[in-house]
Design a protein around this motif. Sequence first.
Motif, short mmCIF file in Angstrom:
data_model
loop_
_atom_site.label_atom_id
_atom_site.label_comp_id
_atom_site.label_asym_id
_atom_site.label_seq_id
_atom_site.Cartn_x
_atom_site.Cartn_y
_atom_site.Cartn_z
N THR A 1 17.03 35.38 47.47
CA THR A 1 16.85 34.70 46.18
C THR A 1 17.58 33.37 46.14
N ASP B 1 7.84 28.81 58.00
CA ASP B 1 8.27 30.13 58.45
C ASP B 1 7.20 30.80 59.31
N ARG C 1 7.66 25.66 52.78
CA ARG C 1 8.63 26.54 53.44
C ARG C 1 7.94 27.74 54.07
N LEU C 2 6.92 28.26 53.39
CA LEU C 2 6.18 29.41 53.91
C LEU C 2 5.41 29.05 55.18
N GLU D 1 6.51 34.52 43.31
CA GLU D 1 7.97 34.69 43.30
C GLU D 1 8.70 33.35 43.36
N LYS E 1 8.23 30.96 45.88
CA LYS E 1 8.42 30.45 47.23
C LYS E 1 7.64 29.15 47.41
N ASP E 2 8.22 28.24 48.17
CA ASP E 2 7.61 26.93 48.40
C ASP E 2 6.53 27.05 49.48
N LEU F 1 4.02 35.98 47.21
CA LEU F 1 5.15 35.13 47.59
C LEU F 1 5.21 33.87 46.71
N GLY G 1 16.02 30.87 48.75
CA GLY G 1 14.59 30.60 48.64
C GLY G 1 13.82 31.00 49.87
N SER G 2 14.44 31.81 50.74
CA SER G 2 13.80 32.22 51.98
C SER G 2 12.84 33.36 51.74
N ILE G 3 12.07 33.67 52.74
CA ILE G 3 11.10 34.76 52.68
C ILE G 3 11.62 35.89 53.56
#
Length: 563
Positions: free
Chosen positions: A239, A284, A280-281, A274, A276-277, A271, A242-244
């Motif tokens: 949280t 990842d 960023r996704l 929630e 999530k950017d 995701l 901001g990671s997955i």
Amino acid sequence: MAYQALYRVWRPQEFADVVGQQHVTKTLQNALLQEKISHAYLFSGPRGTGKTSAAKILAKAVNCEHAPVKEPCNECAICKGITDGSISDVIELDAASNNGVDEIRDIRDKVKYAPNEGRYKVYIVDEVHMLTPGAFNALLKTLEEPPKHVIFILATTEPHKIPLTIISRCQRFDFKRITAHDITGRMKHIAEASGVTVEERALHIIARTAEGGMRDALSLLDQAISFSGEQVEVEDALTVTGSIGQEQLTNLVKAIIDQDTPQALDAIHRLLEEGKDPLRLIEDLILYSRDLLLFKTAPELEDSLERVLSDDAFKAIAETVESDLLYQYIEVLNKTQQEMRMSNHARTHLEVAAVKLSQSERPKTSQAADIPDLQQLINRVNQLEGELKKLRATGVQEEQAQPAAAPAAKKQTRQSTFKAPAGRIKEVLRNATKDDIAQIKNRWGDMLESMNRQQLRSLTALLNEAEPVAASQDTFVLKFKYEIHCKMAMENNKLTDTMPSILQELTGTYYSVIGVPEDQWLDIREDFIQQQDEPEGDGEAKEDPLIEEARKLVGSDLLDIQD
């Protein structure tokens, strides 16, 4: 006293506390013990890697009452005064706000005065690249020949912006990004000393998000503690950063591999809901695919995994997915990432990429093509049995029939997946110069840092084990430790275009790149050396024309030839 952030409370007070920079701390410790202290130092490297902390530790060590020592005692009055900032002999300046000529002239006028309490007056100039050209010029003479009691320590995150005339007057130390393993170990020690319980996986998530900066890692840990209380769990770390979560990422990748498009899109939507950017996704997903490829190709390189921990679910996917499919995923995801950065509809590009990947055509495996039809196999066996009976009837020995019944299968040897262009590499070696390879090596770290600033970290990861080994006026040879890294790098057009462009900005010369795995490089270089040493014509090695002319001018007795 007001609350202090963790990175301030746990700021290193001796060289042993500076994590991941042993190549710097050991050199400085040896110089302190041998009393070979330079008049000027330049500490360069990414943010949060210990540059300013190392500068203050060095200032304490040279002024410690027990000097010469390799570590400050932190007990004497001078060490304590430098730590709390009450001693005026150590002056810290922020070049971002004191970057004018007048400030530097003020330093130049005051350096001639002897220190009040210690043996040395130490000037620590942080973010020195922010100085104006006029300020740099005002600093030149003083930096080159300061009084014997003055030491300058310059710190910067962008060394390429500092004039070469300044750099040449300093001993330069390049601080590198701290590994996730070292960051995790340091945070674990701090958490235990602070009485906070933190899950091991939560520490790994924070360490990977920090991207090599200890200060960033401790700030995130501080934030996670404030968010969760005295016990930080994996969800708290996810949280805050901001990671997955790896489990969520694994489920998404598994849905794509299983060609379950609705499940893949549903995972992405959850995701994004929630918070999530999308960028960023997608990054990842690229790193996850990269880690799958590395683990599948070389399981012993588990420490090289960038995004994941090798749990059972990850290993299960690595065993089933084909390498060719991972190449396809990485190519599509890289292209999508570039499109997302230039678009206002990042979510749409991400969804399209998920559909494209989950519906992509699977590479055909050779194993499926080699399995014959069952009925054909039965017919062939019956035919061979009939022929065997005929041979027995004519008196032929059974041993002579066995090779026809059971031919030995030929073993297939694994072919190399990447072949370096030996001819081009030898041409570079033939025209190689020391100046060109020295110029590339000197700016190699700056080039990697520039790629990271351009959000190309997934490409830079391929160059972690790479090293420039030879260069001519327009081409250089880049040696990779592992063949898989070389293949991935040389087949990535984005990487092969970006590297020469950034090097041109840093060196003023455009160098095209040739990749070669380490084992092939050793063979090509050895072959090139043997060709150079082979005799010509009459069986004798041909002498260099310059040496031959010199021998004619001065004679062999006065000629001293050195390599």
